[in-house]
Design an enzyme around this catalytic site. Structure first.
Site, short mmCIF file in Angstrom:
data_model
loop_
_atom_site.label_atom_id
_atom_site.label_comp_id
_atom_site.label_asym_id
_atom_site.label_seq_id
_atom_site.Cartn_x
_atom_site.Cartn_y
_atom_site.Cartn_z
N SER A 182 0.80 -1.23 0.00
CA SER A 182 0.00 0.00 0.00
C SER A 182 0.83 1.27 0.00
CB SER A 182 -0.95 0.00 1.19
OG SER A 182 -0.24 -0.16 2.40
N HIS A 210 -5.45 -3.86 -2.07
CA HIS A 210 -5.27 -2.84 -3.11
C HIS A 210 -5.31 -3.43 -4.52
CE1 HIS A 210 -4.58 0.79 -0.78
NE2 HIS A 210 -4.07 -0.02 0.13
N LYS A 241 -12.10 -0.13 -0.74
CA LYS A 241 -11.25 0.68 -1.62
C LYS A 241 -11.91 0.72 -3.01
CE LYS A 241 -7.40 -0.70 1.31
NZ LYS A 241 -7.48 0.37 2.30
C1 LIG Z 1 -2.70 -3.84 2.29
C2 LIG Z 1 -3.90 -3.52 3.11
N1 LIG Z 1 -4.56 -4.53 3.72
C3 LIG Z 1 -5.66 -4.30 4.45
C4 LIG Z 1 -6.16 -3.04 4.62
C5 LIG Z 1 -7.36 -2.83 5.47
O1 LIG Z 1 -8.50 -2.67 4.68
P1 LIG Z 1 -9.77 -1.88 5.26
O2 LIG Z 1 -9.52 -0.43 5.04
O3 LIG Z 1 -10.90 -2.44 4.49
O4 LIG Z 1 -9.85 -2.21 6.72
C6 LIG Z 1 -5.53 -1.97 4.00
C7 LIG Z 1 -6.09 -0.60 4.15
O5 LIG Z 1 -5.50 0.31 4.63
C8 LIG Z 1 -4.38 -2.21 3.24
O6 LIG Z 1 -3.72 -1.20 2.66
#
Ligand SMILES: Cc1ncc(COP(=O)(O)O)c(C=O)c1O
Length: 393
Positions: A182, A210, A241
């Protein structure tokens, strides 16, 4: 008078202020879209994970309103008591078909999906072998599981192999990577890790937060992108997202999902989504399946903007996705870059230690399918002005 027992937290905050890392929350005053108002200023928004512009898509809004009118605003309970509604099951079935797996379970967030799943499937006797840049929710899940955590350098499958070689053959092992990282926008070493998982008998897990809606046919994720179908035991995706709403899910075998129904603590102990969320996600899946051109637009914009930044001479790291970091060096420099861009009408969030290494602080940009070329060119012009001002280009 009682002294505040939390007063020591001020020292932490003061230290952040001294390092130039203290952040106020930016307040969005209208909709999450490509140009909007934050803190009273109109800005081109390069900070949202709204990859396909679905947060404000009329079809999602209509479905969410219809579901609210029909089923109310809340589910009233955790899934395992009275909070499993037919629309939750419909969404899980649709997602399972979409991901070409036997079954899916939806969690309240991607964070809950990762942390809840890793903590549920491992015990203190197990080992998790994890990429150094995996998301915080994976790290927390590993800690909650009390399994031994072995970290391999980012994307270094050879280093992962050396760790696996040291472990006893009978040891239960989970090999885990983000699909798209991310903060850097690069892809995990999925094909190499899948091969290792097979060689060493590991459970293979990927967090495609992502990649959902971005990579693979119709946005099915990196498993589809790398054609790894059937080789990943646990796939996590997010609905927060590209899908435009909220939530996370785990895709895998029917047995895995039934186990998570019984053991994943966020599923057991936290209330399920309001029906509007499930309805919006169903509408988003319709769009992914029926209008894949929206994903092509995301990639056209991604190529245009990345090339623009590279042509200006910025260090954009190793990104291979719509997330493009602009690396500025130390934290205060990245924050200055972000603040000056904001003053000029571009919102690109500054990211510093501990989220990224101390000398790799950056602003992180994300383009979406719905940015216009004019908006992206405007942003590039401002990057040029501010980048020259700060000596970055
Ligand atoms: C790589 C990754 N995994 C999981 C998440 C968590 O997702 P959510 O925003 O749906 O809790 C994020 C979000 O920030 C992320 O970037």
């Amino acid at each position: 008078m009682r002294t505040d027992p939390l007063a020591y937290l001020n020292a932490e905050l003061d230290s952040l202020r001294e390092q130039g890392l203290y952040r106020s929350l930016r307040i969005l005053e209208d909709r999450q879209q490509t140009t909007n108002h934050f803190d009273g200023r109109e800005v081109v928004n390069l900070s949202s994970n709204n990859y396909l512009g679905l947060t404000t898509h009329p079809k999602l809004i209509e479905r969410a309103i219809a579901a609210t009118k029909e089923f109310g605003v809340g589910s009233g309970s955790v899934r395992t008591i009275a909070g499993t509604m037919a629309i939750h099951m419909e969404l899980e079935k649709r997602l399972a078909d979409f991901k070409k797996v036997e079954a899916v379970v939806v969690f309240q967030s991607g964070f809950a999906a990762n942390a809840g799943t890793v903590a549920a499937v491992l015990t203190k006797d197990d080992v998790v072998v994890s990429d150094a840049l995996n998301h915080a929710s994976i790290i927390d899940g590993c800690r909650l599981s009390r399994a031994t955590i072995k970290v391999f350098p980012h994307k270094d499958a050879e280093a992962a192999r050396r760790i696996l070689q040291e472990l006893p053959a009978g040891q239960r092992k989970l090999l885990i990577t983000d699909g798209v990282f991310s903060m850097d926008g690069d892809l995990g070493a999925l094909p190499e890790l899948c091969a290792l998982a097979e060689e060493f008998g590991c459970i293979m897990m990927v967090d495609d937060a992502h990649a959902s809606g971005v990579f693979g046919k119709n946005g099915r994720g990196t498993v589809d992108h790398f054609d790894m179908h059937g080789r990943v035991d646990i796939q996590v995706g997010t609905l927060s997202k590209a899908i435009g709403s909220l939530g996370g899910y785990v895709a895998g075998s029917r047995m895995l999902i039934e186990f998570l129904y019984h053991r994943a603590r966020p599923f057991l102990f936290s209330t399920s989504h309001p029906p509007a969320v499930a309805a919006a996600c169903l509408a988003a899946l319709d769009i992914l399946e029926q209008e894949p051109g929206i994903i092509d637009r995301l990639w056209d914009n991604t190529r245009f903007f990345k090339k623009g930044l590279e042509d200006l001479g910025f260090d954009t790291g190793a990104s291979a996705s719509p997330i493009t970091p602009v690396i500025a060096g130390e934290g205060s420099r990245a924050m200055k870059l972000s603040d000056r861009l904001f003053e000029e009408g571009v919102f690109a969030q500054g990211i510093a230690f501990p989220t990224v290494p101390r000398d790799k602080a950056r602003v992180r940009t994300i383009v979406t399918a719905t940015h216009t070329r004019e908006e992206l060119q405007f942003a590039l012009d401002k990057f040029r002005t501010v980048g020259q001002e700060l000596g970055l280009i």
